[in-house]
Design a protein around this motif. Structure first.
Motif, PDB file in Angstrom:
ATOM      1  N   PRO A  30      12.822  -4.135  -8.980  1.00  0.00           N
ATOM      2  CA  PRO A  30      12.331  -3.328  -7.852  1.00  0.00           C
ATOM      3  C   PRO A  30      13.196  -2.100  -7.566  1.00  0.00           C
ATOM      4  O   PRO A  30      12.683  -1.046  -7.194  1.00  0.00           O
ATOM      5  CB  PRO A  30      12.366  -4.321  -6.677  1.00  0.00           C
ATOM      6  N   ASP A  31      14.507  -2.231  -7.718  1.00  0.00           N
ATOM      7  CA  ASP A  31      15.418  -1.126  -7.406  1.00  0.00           C
ATOM      8  C   ASP A  31      16.402  -0.964  -8.571  1.00  0.00           C
ATOM      9  O   ASP A  31      17.491  -1.555  -8.571  1.00  0.00           O
ATOM     10  CB  ASP A  31      16.171  -1.425  -6.106  1.00  0.00           C
ATOM     11  N   PRO A  32      16.042  -0.175  -9.592  1.00  0.00           N
ATOM     12  CA  PRO A  32      16.874  -0.085 -10.808  1.00  0.00           C
ATOM     13  C   PRO A  32      18.303   0.381 -10.558  1.00  0.00           C
ATOM     14  O   PRO A  32      19.241  -0.165 -11.151  1.00  0.00           O
ATOM     15  CB  PRO A  32      16.110   0.913 -11.686  1.00  0.00           C
ATOM     16  N   ARG A  33      18.491   1.378  -9.710  1.00  0.00           N
ATOM     17  CA  ARG A  33      19.853   1.888  -9.498  1.00  0.00           C
ATOM     18  C   ARG A  33      20.738   0.817  -8.862  1.00  0.00           C
ATOM     19  O   ARG A  33      21.861   0.581  -9.324  1.00  0.00           O
ATOM     20  CB  ARG A  33      19.811   3.128  -8.628  1.00  0.00           C
ATOM     21  N   ARG A  34      20.231   0.188  -7.827  1.00  0.00           N
ATOM     22  CA  ARG A  34      21.023  -0.849  -7.160  1.00  0.00           C
ATOM     23  C   ARG A  34      21.295  -2.016  -8.109  1.00  0.00           C
ATOM     24  O   ARG A  34      22.425  -2.531  -8.172  1.00  0.00           O
ATOM     25  CB  ARG A  34      20.281  -1.337  -5.924  1.00  0.00           C
ATOM     26  N   ALA A  35      20.268  -2.405  -8.869  1.00  0.00           N
ATOM     27  CA  ALA A  35      20.439  -3.515  -9.810  1.00  0.00           C
ATOM     28  C   ALA A  35      21.454  -3.162 -10.886  1.00  0.00           C
ATOM     29  O   ALA A  35      22.259  -4.006 -11.305  1.00  0.00           O
ATOM     30  CB  ALA A  35      19.095  -3.874 -10.438  1.00  0.00           C
ATOM     31  N   ALA A  36      21.445  -1.916 -11.353  1.00  0.00           N
ATOM     32  CA  ALA A  36      22.388  -1.485 -12.388  1.00  0.00           C
ATOM     33  C   ALA A  36      23.816  -1.536 -11.871  1.00  0.00           C
ATOM     34  O   ALA A  36      24.742  -1.989 -12.567  1.00  0.00           O
ATOM     35  CB  ALA A  36      22.042  -0.077 -12.864  1.00  0.00           C
ATOM     36  N   GLU A  37      24.020  -1.075 -10.646  1.00  0.00           N
ATOM     37  CA  GLU A  37      25.365  -1.089 -10.073  1.00  0.00           C
ATOM     38  C   GLU A  37      25.873  -2.518  -9.880  1.00  0.00           C
ATOM     39  O   GLU A  37      27.042  -2.818 -10.152  1.00  0.00           O
ATOM     40  CB  GLU A  37      25.359  -0.335  -8.744  1.00  0.00           C
ATOM     41  N   THR A  38      24.990  -3.404  -9.441  1.00  0.00           N
ATOM     42  CA  THR A  38      25.380  -4.803  -9.256  1.00  0.00           C
ATOM     43  C   THR A  38      25.707  -5.454 -10.598  1.00  0.00           C
ATOM     44  O   THR A  38      26.705  -6.174 -10.727  1.00  0.00           O
ATOM     45  CB  THR A  38      24.244  -5.581  -8.572  1.00  0.00           C
ATOM     46  N   TRP A  93      15.225  -4.895 -18.490  1.00  0.00           N
ATOM     47  CA  TRP A  93      14.867  -5.494 -17.213  1.00  0.00           C
ATOM     48  C   TRP A  93      13.903  -4.577 -16.466  1.00  0.00           C
ATOM     49  O   TRP A  93      14.097  -3.355 -16.426  1.00  0.00           O
ATOM     50  CB  TRP A  93      16.108  -5.695 -16.334  1.00  0.00           C
ATOM     51  N   ALA A  94      12.886  -5.171 -15.847  1.00  0.00           N
ATOM     52  CA  ALA A  94      12.030  -4.459 -14.910  1.00  0.00           C
ATOM     53  C   ALA A  94      12.364  -4.986 -13.516  1.00  0.00           C
ATOM     54  O   ALA A  94      12.249  -6.189 -13.257  1.00  0.00           O
ATOM     55  CB  ALA A  94      10.561  -4.700 -15.241  1.00  0.00           C
ATOM     56  N   LEU A 151      17.490  -0.853 -17.343  1.00  0.00           N
ATOM     57  CA  LEU A 151      16.762  -1.248 -16.136  1.00  0.00           C
ATOM     58  C   LEU A 151      15.773  -0.165 -15.758  1.00  0.00           C
ATOM     59  O   LEU A 151      16.140   1.026 -15.674  1.00  0.00           O
ATOM     60  CB  LEU A 151      17.736  -1.503 -14.980  1.00  0.00           C
ATOM     61  N   VAL A 152      14.512  -0.557 -15.558  1.00  0.00           N
ATOM     62  CA  VAL A 152      13.442   0.370 -15.206  1.00  0.00           C
ATOM     63  C   VAL A 152      12.676  -0.206 -14.018  1.00  0.00           C
ATOM     64  O   VAL A 152      12.800  -1.394 -13.701  1.00  0.00           O
ATOM     65  CB  VAL A 152      12.488   0.590 -16.397  1.00  0.00           C
ATOM     66  N   PRO A 153      11.868   0.616 -13.328  1.00  0.00           N
ATOM     67  CA  PRO A 153      11.109   0.104 -12.177  1.00  0.00           C
ATOM     68  C   PRO A 153      10.111  -0.983 -12.583  1.00  0.00           C
ATOM     69  O   PRO A 153       9.470  -0.904 -13.637  1.00  0.00           O
ATOM     70  CB  PRO A 153      10.383   1.344 -11.656  1.00  0.00           C
TER      71      PRO A 153
END
Length: 438
Positions: free
Chosen positions: A43-51, A40-41, A85-87
């Protein structure tokens, strides 16, 4: 080029906010397959990963916090799944055009649009593996190996210019990739049902000397006798025969079958017009150990492969007693060793191979299978080491181990069946001369 391809509802429910799905996962979805690896690319990888981890019940790992690379690992039953997940790049198409092959240079948007700046969907439809550019292949030398692996695992033909580029770059090789990355590509190739065809493709593309030089050295090494193929072709045919009969063969057995004769080139001798390879199994076991260690394979796998190769020339038993001894002594390698020996034999159909020789080989196998069925697991010892020491008046040392091993083999052969018979057998001193050879 855009095509509407709405994501399935199950995927839409976990779609990271503002993100796009990129790479091989898009390729697999467009082919109607559900991938295990998702890129996944966002906008916010850390937040997206946690969700995503909270939604799927997975765990978050930081691959590179500085660059914002995260991974979510999910285990559902026996199936492992990972989401990287990356930017999100500012110019998505430019990022896609830096990828290896057109079928991987794809991005799927939540609204169903597919970004395809290099014509990957056309290549998907044509079942064709085509490079985005030769410069992209040069940017990561592992992509040469991936060309062979993806061609086989996807069942795609290599586009002519891509094939020519891989061959050209293999002749003037770039620095080799990290061993761990090479190992993973070779694993993916070997674990495929068409693994033998994949090895032949490595040879055709000139990649074999770079990654498996010992196997490459087997090319054009003629054999004769029971063999109708040179050592390299025989090795790949043996792998093919193995997977025909044992499609679920584990990785160690596949490695051992492919590399079982790599000791032949350095041991080749011509005596009196006859060719022989004395001790090639021992030399091959050591060469295989060195190669697998160079690939950073686990010690347990390396040791198993080396042991299988070292044992693959053992003679098959001529009677029931020999069969029981074979099973007792080689139990740790069974049934894999038998599968290797069978594949080796079925890949050899030279002038010395006859109906009579094949029948004799089959009879030997039947004896071993019967012995293995009769003794599916080691039997509990009749006497412990402490009991043997007390009974024979021995001090701790090598002689105790010798007695324990000799008694275990005597029981496997049916010479003793009770503790009392074991004591009589030990008292008579049969174990002093050592176990029978075979």
């Amino acid at each position: 080029m855009f095509q509407r391809a709405l994501p399935p509802a199950s995927l839409r429910s976990i779609w990271p906010e503002g993100g796009v799905l990129v790479g091989g996962a898009v390729r697999d979805l467009l082919r109607g397959n559900v991938p295990n690896d998702w890129d996944w690319a966002v906008p916010d990888p850390r937040r997206a990963a946690e969700t995503l981890a909270a939604t799927l019940g997975g765990a978050v790992f930081a691959l590179d916090e500085t660059r914002g690379y995260y991974r979510v690992s999910v285990l559902s039953g026996t199936e492992a799944q990972q989401h990287d997940l990356v930017p999100l790049p500012p110019r998505l198409d430019d990022d896609l055009l830096r990828r290896d092959f057109t079928v991987n240079a794809l991005a799927l948007h939540l609204n169903g649009a597919v970004s395809d700046p290099s014509g990957g969907q056309r290549d998907l439809k044509a079942r064709r593996l085509r490079m985005v550019s030769e410069a992209n292949l040069m940017a990561d030398p592992l992509r040469l190996l991936r060309a062979a692996r993806l061609s086989v695992t996807l069942g795609f033909g290599l586009e002519a210019q891509t094939r020519e580029a891989v061959i050209r770059l293999a002749r003037d090789p770039l620095p080799l990739p990290a061993p761990e990355r090479v190992r993973e590509e070779l694993h993916a190739l070997l674990l495929h049902p068409q693994a033998a065809r994949g090895v032949l493709l490595l040879d055709e593309l000139g990649l074999l000397p770079l990654y498996l030089p010992e196997l490459s050295d087997c090319r054009s090494v003629t054999q004769g006798g029971f063999h109708h193929l040179d050592v390299f072709r025989h090795s790949t045919e043996a792998l093919h025969q193995l997977l025909l009969r044992f499609p679920d063969a584990p990785l160690a057995l596949r490695w051992a079958t492919l590399l079982h004769d790599i000791g032949k080139p350095p041991t080749r001798e011509e005596l009196g017009g006859r060719v022989r390879y004395h001790g090639h199994e021992r030399v091959g076991a050591e060469l295989a150990r060195q190669r697998l260690e160079a690939l950073r394979e686990p010690h347990t796998l390396t040791a198993e492969v080396s042991a299988l190769i070292a044992a693959h020339m053992l003679p098959l038993p001529g009677n029931e007693r020999e069969a029981r001894r074979f099973v007792h002594r080689r139990r740790a390698l069974l049934p894999g060793l038998l599968a290797l020996m069978l594949a080796d034999r079925e890949a050899a159909r030279g002038p010395s191979s006859s109906d009579a020789s094949r029948l004799a080989y089959q009879q030997g196998f039947d004896r071993l299978l019967a012995a293995l069925e009769d003794q599916p697991a080691p039997e509990a010892p009749l006497l412990s080491g402490q009991e043997i020491m007390a009974f024979l008046g021995l001090s701790p040392g090598p002689r105790v181990g010798e007695a324990v091993r000799a008694l275990a083999e005597a029981r496997a052969l049916g010479d003793v069946q009770t503790a009392e018979e074991a004591r009589t057998w030990l008292l008579n001193g049969g174990w002093h001369s050592g176990a029978e050879q075979g």
